[in-house]
Design a protein around this motif. Structure first.
Motif, short mmCIF file in Angstrom:
data_model
loop_
_atom_site.label_atom_id
_atom_site.label_comp_id
_atom_site.label_asym_id
_atom_site.label_seq_id
_atom_site.Cartn_x
_atom_site.Cartn_y
_atom_site.Cartn_z
N LEU A 193 0.81 -1.22 0.00
CA LEU A 193 0.00 0.00 0.00
C LEU A 193 0.84 1.27 0.00
N THR A 194 1.94 1.26 0.72
CA THR A 194 2.74 2.49 0.81
C THR A 194 3.55 2.72 -0.45
N ALA A 195 4.04 1.65 -1.07
CA ALA A 195 4.89 1.80 -2.25
C ALA A 195 4.08 1.90 -3.54
N HIS A 196 2.97 1.19 -3.60
CA HIS A 196 2.18 1.14 -4.84
C HIS A 196 0.69 1.28 -4.54
N ALA A 197 0.34 2.35 -3.90
CA ALA A 197 -1.08 2.59 -3.58
C ALA A 197 -1.87 2.80 -4.86
N PRO A 198 -3.01 2.15 -5.00
CA PRO A 198 -3.82 2.33 -6.21
C PRO A 198 -4.49 3.69 -6.23
N ASN A 199 -4.94 4.09 -7.39
CA ASN A 199 -5.65 5.37 -7.52
C ASN A 199 -6.85 5.41 -6.58
N GLY A 200 -6.97 6.52 -5.91
CA GLY A 200 -8.11 6.72 -5.02
C GLY A 200 -7.83 6.40 -3.56
N PHE A 201 -6.74 5.66 -3.28
CA PHE A 201 -6.50 5.29 -1.89
C PHE A 201 -6.07 6.49 -1.05
N TYR A 202 -5.12 7.28 -1.55
CA TYR A 202 -4.67 8.44 -0.79
C TYR A 202 -5.82 9.42 -0.56
N GLU A 203 -6.71 9.50 -1.52
CA GLU A 203 -7.86 10.39 -1.36
C GLU A 203 -8.71 9.96 -0.16
N LYS A 204 -8.86 8.65 0.02
CA LYS A 204 -9.65 8.15 1.16
C LYS A 204 -8.94 8.42 2.48
N LEU A 205 -7.62 8.31 2.47
CA LEU A 205 -6.86 8.60 3.68
C LEU A 205 -6.98 10.07 4.05
N VAL A 206 -6.84 10.94 3.06
CA VAL A 206 -6.94 12.38 3.32
C VAL A 206 -8.36 12.76 3.75
N ALA A 207 -9.36 12.10 3.18
CA ALA A 207 -10.74 12.37 3.58
C ALA A 207 -10.93 12.05 5.06
N PHE A 208 -10.30 10.98 5.52
CA PHE A 208 -10.36 10.64 6.95
C PHE A 208 -9.69 11.73 7.78
N LEU A 209 -8.51 12.18 7.36
CA LEU A 209 -7.82 13.24 8.10
C LEU A 209 -8.63 14.53 8.12
N ASP A 210 -9.24 14.84 6.99
CA ASP A 210 -10.04 16.07 6.90
C ASP A 210 -11.19 16.08 7.90
N LYS A 211 -11.77 14.91 8.13
CA LYS A 211 -12.90 14.82 9.07
C LYS A 211 -12.48 15.12 10.50
N GLN A 212 -11.21 14.86 10.80
CA GLN A 212 -10.72 15.08 12.18
C GLN A 212 -10.12 16.46 12.36
N ARG A 213 -9.91 17.14 11.26
CA ARG A 213 -9.17 18.41 11.30
C ARG A 213 -10.01 19.53 11.90
N THR A 214 -9.36 20.36 12.72
CA THR A 214 -10.01 21.55 13.26
C THR A 214 -9.19 22.77 12.86
N ASN A 215 -9.86 23.90 12.75
CA ASN A 215 -9.16 25.13 12.32
C ASN A 215 -8.32 25.69 13.46
#
Length: 205
Positions: free
Chosen positions: A183-205
């Motif tokens: 996963l870290t070396a050859h993540a398929p298209n769309g995987f990083y987007e899902k990871l960032v979407a998770f981070l975005d949900k936890q993010r506060t200003n």
């Protein structure tokens, strides 16, 4: 690739090369044959460094494979400072392995436990300090595995999934179709987007 992707989506990141890992000018100081607990100390030092720079209160810890255990044990010490944890194809080892130096025959034995029957090995793996540490971490947790991961035993993956489900909407467990332990070396298209979407949900200003 992941660090670049995070930067493109507004996340500054600090990559930690474990002791003795890397090449040339990127080679980390210290012997590779360190213990997992020594790596935890390094993770703590990196967190202290980031906090000294007055970074955003959104402090996330992302780790993969072997460092899944390192991250879990780090979170146990820094749980009030971490916003969330994301683990990619994380491992979990039998109790006591965290005190054994990597790259030694003793570590290999503790890792494989060929002296045990499969059921006995699984029972021992379920007692890993990794799991108790994550159960004590109150923050959100993201865990992902490739569908055909050939490195991490299925019972370990199932235990991570169980812990994620205990967190309700604050947890996310993902199986990526058709992917091995890459996963870290050859993540398929769309995987990083899902990871960032998770981070975005936890993010506060």
């Amino acid at each position: 690739r992941l660090q670049k992707f995070l930067g493109q989506h507004g996340y500054s990141s600090l990559v930690i090369h474990n002791r003795g890992v890397g090449e040339g000018k990127h080679l980390s100081e210290g012997p590779y044959k360190s213990t997992i607990l020594e790596r935890v100390t390094d993770f703590e030092s990196a967190t202290t460094f980031l906090l000294s720079k007055r970074v955003s209160p959104n402090l996330f810890l992302i780790a993969c494979s072997l460092n899944g255990e390192t991250a879990a044990l780090t979170a146990l010490k820094l749980k009030d400072k971490l916003k969330a944890i994301a683990l990619l194809e994380p491992a979990a080892y039998t109790p006591g392995t965290e005190n054994i130096r990597l790259g030694t025959s003793e570590f290999t034995h503790a890792l494989r436990r060929q002296d045990l029957l499969p059921k006995e090995k699984t029972e021992l793996q379920m007692q890993s300090p990794t799991f108790s540490a994550l159960e004590q971490f109150a923050g959100p947790l993201f865990v992902a595995y490739g569908e055909i991961d050939e490195k991490i035993d299925k019972p370990i993956q199932s235990k991570y999934e169980q812990i994620v489900k205990q967190k309700g909407t604050a947890g996310e467990f993902l199986i990526v179709p058709g992917v091995k332990h890459t996963l870290t070396a050859h993540a398929p298209n769309g995987f990083y987007e899902k990871l960032v979407a998770f981070l975005d949900k936890q993010r506060t200003n």
